[in-house]
Design an enzyme around this catalytic site. Sequence first.
Site, PDB file in Angstrom:
ATOM      1  N   ASN A 167      -6.665 -11.406  -4.547  1.00 18.64           N
ATOM      2  CA  ASN A 167      -6.707 -10.039  -4.029  1.00 18.64           C
ATOM      3  C   ASN A 167      -8.022  -9.381  -4.423  1.00 18.64           C
ATOM      4  O   ASN A 167      -8.428  -9.452  -5.587  1.00 18.64           O
ATOM      5  CB  ASN A 167      -5.523  -9.256  -4.595  1.00 18.64           C
ATOM      6  CG  ASN A 167      -5.467  -7.812  -4.120  1.00 18.64           C
ATOM      7  OD1 ASN A 167      -4.952  -6.957  -4.819  1.00 18.64           O
ATOM      8  ND2 ASN A 167      -5.985  -7.521  -2.943  1.00 18.64           N
ATOM      9  N   CYS A 190      -0.722  -2.011 -11.321  1.00 19.22           N
ATOM     10  CA  CYS A 190      -1.088  -0.622 -11.035  1.00 19.22           C
ATOM     11  C   CYS A 190      -1.752  -0.005 -12.269  1.00 19.22           C
ATOM     12  O   CYS A 190      -1.144   0.065 -13.339  1.00 19.22           O
ATOM     13  CB  CYS A 190       0.130   0.201 -10.645  1.00 19.22           C
ATOM     14  SG  CYS A 190      -0.258   1.940 -10.277  1.00 19.22           S
ATOM     15  N   MET A 223       0.843  -1.191   0.000  1.00 21.52           N
ATOM     16  CA  MET A 223       0.000   0.000   0.000  1.00 21.52           C
ATOM     17  C   MET A 223       0.880   1.244   0.000  1.00 21.52           C
ATOM     18  O   MET A 223       1.671   1.444   0.928  1.00 21.52           O
ATOM     19  CB  MET A 223      -0.936   0.012   1.215  1.00 21.52           C
ATOM     20  CG  MET A 223      -1.988  -1.076   1.176  1.00 21.52           C
ATOM     21  SD  MET A 223      -3.006  -1.129   2.670  1.00 21.52           S
ATOM     22  CE  MET A 223      -1.973  -2.145   3.751  1.00 21.52           C
ATOM     23  N   VAL A 224       0.761   2.043  -1.055  1.00 27.14           N
ATOM     24  CA  VAL A 224       1.556   3.255  -1.166  1.00 27.14           C
ATOM     25  C   VAL A 224       1.345   4.106   0.084  1.00 27.14           C
ATOM     26  O   VAL A 224       0.203   4.356   0.489  1.00 27.14           O
ATOM     27  CB  VAL A 224       1.173   4.054  -2.430  1.00 27.14           C
ATOM     28  CG1 VAL A 224       1.908   5.384  -2.473  1.00 27.14           C
ATOM     29  CG2 VAL A 224       1.483   3.231  -3.682  1.00 27.14           C
TER      30      VAL A 224
END
Length: 348
Positions: free
Chosen positions: A237, A137, A46-47
């Site tokens: 996910n 992404c 997680m950024v």
Amino acid sequence: MADSATRNAAMDGWSLNDKSENQPRILRLFAAAKRENRPLHVSAPMVRYSKLPFRLLLRDYGVDVTYTPMILAHEFIRSQIARDSDFTTCALEREATADGREHVLIAQFASSEPEEFARASDLIAPWVDGVNLNCGCPQGWALKEGIGCSLMENPEVVAKMVKAAKSRLDPSKSVSVKIRIHKELSRTAEWMRIVENAGVDYITIHGRTRHQRSSTPPDFAAIFALKQQCTVPVVANGDAYAPSDVTKIAAETGADGIMAARGLLENPTFFAGYDATPAESVRKFLGYAIRCPIPYPLVLHHVGEMTGRMPGMGKRERKKLMDCEDLVDLIDYVDERWPFEDTAVHDG
């Protein structure tokens, strides 16, 4: 939905000796979880948010595998400042937790160059158990750079990147990829086949296409179909928010692991079976933030997420929380709002 017999058949596509030292550590954890008849519990990259204090907290509450935030490989290999900013760890992260469980740390990189990815993997290898290539992404800036979802159009390049990293790393380190699905699922199956043949150790599948937002339900049936064709472990996910979700997703996908992101931000304890965030976990997180400092706005954000659904946290109380100006203020607020309960047994 896949029944238990079908799910077990899907999981039998790979077999591991969890005692072998000549394989990545994470594969031993997959084998151990399989023996316990459960999926591996995985926290997503997680950024900004999967920094060291939060990773340490997750280990205490049932998470087997933690990821770093996504790191740009080209910056990581060129700049010591970038390396210090993007990645921190400590000795505690390498140890088993109090319950004796082993854990794995994976570094995720964004890259489109085999040598670049391999060099970054080599640099970080002493402090992690494996590396992961971000192929999922969907943000515009990533597509312009040729990273993230753009790699779903070129599995041959990804195969070269996997081979390059594997050639640099010790056998105890894993090389994996995290992907999204194509609208035509046969393309994803072929993509995975090419990357599997390159030696990838496991694959994480986000059950949405590059164009689908998080409000679109993930396609668990697609993950199940891909899992049946896969010869390496698969992690599913998408939309894991509670203990019941873990059971549901594992049943519907046959996946060997379940990865969660936003659900863990709101309740970092749900892999341990908690339906709501306990106050003790907030205090633990603050303790880790003191030992392993991160910018205060990140600490405040985490506490805001973790307490958002706790009883009594209405608009007024949330404003009081967000008005805390520094870590000392925040600790005082938490101690006042959720007093520590001494449950120790004392002799009379």
